[in-house]
Design an enzyme around this catalytic site. Structure first.
Site, PDB file in Angstrom:
ATOM      1  N   ARG A  51       0.801  -1.229   0.000  1.00  0.00           N
ATOM      2  CA  ARG A  51       0.000   0.000   0.000  1.00  0.00           C
ATOM      3  C   ARG A  51       0.832   1.276   0.000  1.00  0.00           C
ATOM      4  O   ARG A  51       0.581   2.190  -0.783  1.00  0.00           O
ATOM      5  CB  ARG A  51      -0.922   0.027   1.230  1.00  0.00           C
ATOM      6  CG  ARG A  51      -2.171  -0.794   1.099  1.00  0.00           C
ATOM      7  CD  ARG A  51      -2.531  -1.371   2.436  1.00  0.00           C
ATOM      8  NE  ARG A  51      -1.548  -2.375   2.771  1.00  0.00           N
ATOM      9  CZ  ARG A  51      -1.643  -3.657   2.386  1.00  0.00           C
ATOM     10  NH1 ARG A  51      -2.692  -4.060   1.740  1.00  0.00           N
ATOM     11  NH2 ARG A  51      -0.687  -4.528   2.664  1.00  0.00           N
ATOM     12  N   THR A  52       1.795   1.359   0.899  1.00  0.00           N
ATOM     13  CA  THR A  52       2.486   2.637   1.094  1.00  0.00           C
ATOM     14  C   THR A  52       3.292   3.005  -0.152  1.00  0.00           C
ATOM     15  O   THR A  52       3.197   4.120  -0.668  1.00  0.00           O
ATOM     16  CB  THR A  52       3.404   2.567   2.336  1.00  0.00           C
ATOM     17  OG1 THR A  52       2.650   2.022   3.410  1.00  0.00           O
ATOM     18  CG2 THR A  52       3.915   3.933   2.713  1.00  0.00           C
ATOM     19  N   LYS A  65      26.400  -3.813  -1.971  1.00  0.00           N
ATOM     20  CA  LYS A  65      27.882  -3.746  -1.991  1.00  0.00           C
ATOM     21  C   LYS A  65      28.429  -3.044  -0.752  1.00  0.00           C
ATOM     22  O   LYS A  65      29.626  -2.787  -0.660  1.00  0.00           O
ATOM     23  CB  LYS A  65      28.341  -2.970  -3.238  1.00  0.00           C
ATOM     24  CG  LYS A  65      27.880  -3.554  -4.544  1.00  0.00           C
ATOM     25  CD  LYS A  65      28.310  -2.636  -5.700  1.00  0.00           C
ATOM     26  CE  LYS A  65      27.322  -2.666  -6.838  1.00  0.00           C
ATOM     27  NZ  LYS A  65      27.444  -1.487  -7.718  1.00  0.00           N
ATOM     28  N   HIS A  87       4.856   5.579  11.697  1.00  0.00           N
ATOM     29  CA  HIS A  87       4.338   5.466  10.329  1.00  0.00           C
ATOM     30  C   HIS A  87       3.363   6.641  10.160  1.00  0.00           C
ATOM     31  O   HIS A  87       2.151   6.457  10.101  1.00  0.00           O
ATOM     32  CB  HIS A  87       3.634   4.121  10.154  1.00  0.00           C
ATOM     33  CG  HIS A  87       3.377   3.709   8.736  1.00  0.00           C
ATOM     34  ND1 HIS A  87       3.480   4.575   7.664  1.00  0.00           N
ATOM     35  CD2 HIS A  87       2.997   2.508   8.211  1.00  0.00           C
ATOM     36  CE1 HIS A  87       3.180   3.923   6.550  1.00  0.00           C
ATOM     37  NE2 HIS A  87       2.893   2.663   6.853  1.00  0.00           N
ATOM     38  N   ARG A 119      11.139   3.664   3.474  1.00  0.00           N
ATOM     39  CA  ARG A 119      10.762   2.674   4.495  1.00  0.00           C
ATOM     40  C   ARG A 119      12.020   1.878   4.834  1.00  0.00           C
ATOM     41  O   ARG A 119      12.766   1.472   3.928  1.00  0.00           O
ATOM     42  CB  ARG A 119       9.667   1.735   4.009  1.00  0.00           C
ATOM     43  CG  ARG A 119       9.447   0.592   4.998  1.00  0.00           C
ATOM     44  CD  ARG A 119       8.240  -0.227   4.692  1.00  0.00           C
ATOM     45  NE  ARG A 119       7.013   0.501   4.992  1.00  0.00           N
ATOM     46  CZ  ARG A 119       5.807  -0.039   4.932  1.00  0.00           C
ATOM     47  NH1 ARG A 119       5.672  -1.303   4.576  1.00  0.00           N
ATOM     48  NH2 ARG A 119       4.735   0.667   5.217  1.00  0.00           N
TER      49      ARG A 119
HETATM   50  N1   CP Z   1      -0.341  -0.157   5.809  1.00  0.00           N
HETATM   51  C1   CP Z   1       0.873  -0.395   5.291  1.00  0.00           C
HETATM   52  O1   CP Z   1       1.876   0.210   5.681  1.00  0.00           O
HETATM   53  O2   CP Z   1       0.860  -1.342   4.301  1.00  0.00           O
HETATM   54  P1   CP Z   1       2.137  -1.801   3.471  1.00  0.00           P
HETATM   55  O3   CP Z   1       3.078  -2.470   4.445  1.00  0.00           O
HETATM   56  O4   CP Z   1       1.612  -2.728   2.414  1.00  0.00           O
HETATM   57  O5   CP Z   1       2.766  -0.562   2.898  1.00  0.00           O
END
Ligand code: CP
Length: 307
Positions: free
Chosen positions: A55-56, A84, A133, A105
């Protein structure tokens, strides 16, 4: 007064005032109502994902493309020079020369802040370890406001992995602004970390701890369910002991308020049965869809194209 978002790093929801949150939600609402296909023409998103995501990553990339911008980046760090031995600092410094805004992320807490030190372009934290998050929280708040027609004075149950779940850490902090009553539902081993519950107490948030969904189901407007975060357990046996602590089925919803809505940041594993999808309480797919508009709003704001 909301802060000026232009060139701002989005690292933690704790850095958002109530006015900041409401500003993002207002822009997201407008973008959901009317598309802006040229708003970010000529701008480039650097999408740096060191941990898996559906999603993110995809909603940020889609948001940039819907607004007329372009996307570079990676979803697999093993296909980059990280393999590397290149440091996070160097990788982000290089990407900041190619992109106007960077989403990251990473499995390490604090990685987004480290990335911000390396970059002169805005960094957006898309999840750093078990820490934060913030963009998910803005989506959660947008969805709550949309389905409850208000944000203030709601009863919210946070259910599941409150220890490692970064989405609940961010959401609990944000709800401080909206006079929520929190019901923290988790096995003892996965309750909210002491520091986080101390902060809630200091900020005057009403909250109570529970072990079962049955204890709270008749009281809450929002049931925010989360996955047990297997990847963050040091010992696999500890995960085995709690992995089925909660499994939400239609049977448990018999005493729910008519306005109850179930949110989940997804992905789901064991904790939310597909039969719940067909109930009027299920809001999680619309929540994921809303990610597009909230992330469009954030990109427009940090790139100075929305005021
Ligand atoms: N909600 C969320 O962070 O989903 P993903 O891990 O798929 O990005």
């Amino acid at each position: 007064m909301p802060t000026n978002f232009r060139n701002r790093d989005i690292l933690s929801i704790s850095e958002f005032s109530k006015a900041d949150i409401l500003k993002v939600l207002e822009h997201a609402q407008r973008l959901k109502a009317a598309r802006r296909p040229t708003l970010l023409q000529g701008q480039v998103l650097g999408s740096c994902f060191f941990e898996p995501s559906t999603r993110t990553r995809l909603s940020f990339e889609s948001a940039m493309q819907h607004l007329g911008g372009g996307v570079i980046g990676f979803a697999d760090p093993n296909a980059t020079s990280t393999k590397k031995g290149e440091t996070l600092y160097d990788t982000i410094k290089i990407v900041s020369g190619y992109a106007d805004v960077i989403t990251i992320r990473h499995y390490l807490e604090g990685a987004a802040r480290r990335a911000a030190e390396a970059s002169d372009k805005p960094i957006i934290n898309c999840g750093d370890g078990a820490n934060q998050h913030p963009t998910q929280t803005l989506i959660d708040l947008f969805t709550i406001a949309e389905c409850q027609k208000k944000l203030n004075r709601l009863n919210v149950a946070l259910v599941g992995d409150l220890k490692y779940g970064r989405t609940v850490h961010s959401l609990a902090q944000a709800l401080v602004h909206f006079n929520a009553t929190l019901y923290l539902v988790a096995p003892d081993a996965l309750q909210l970390p002491t520091q986080a519950s101390r902060e809630l107490r200091e900020q005057g948030v009403r909250f109570s701890c529970h072990r079962t969904i049955e204890e709270v189901i008749a009281k809450v407007d929002i049931l925010y369910l989360t996955r047990i975060q297997e990847e963050r357990f040091g010992d696999p046996l500890d995960y085995e002991r709690v992995k089925n602590a909660f499994v939400l089925s239609n049977k448990q919803l018999g005493r729910a308020r008519p306005n109850l809505r179930i949110l989940h940041p997804l992905p789901r594993v064991h904790e939310l049965l597909p039969e719940v999808d067909a109930t009027p309480y299920a809001q999680y797919f619309e929540q994921a869809h809303n990610g597009l508009f909230v992330r469009e709003a954030l990109l427009g704001l940090v790139l100075g194209k929305l005021k």
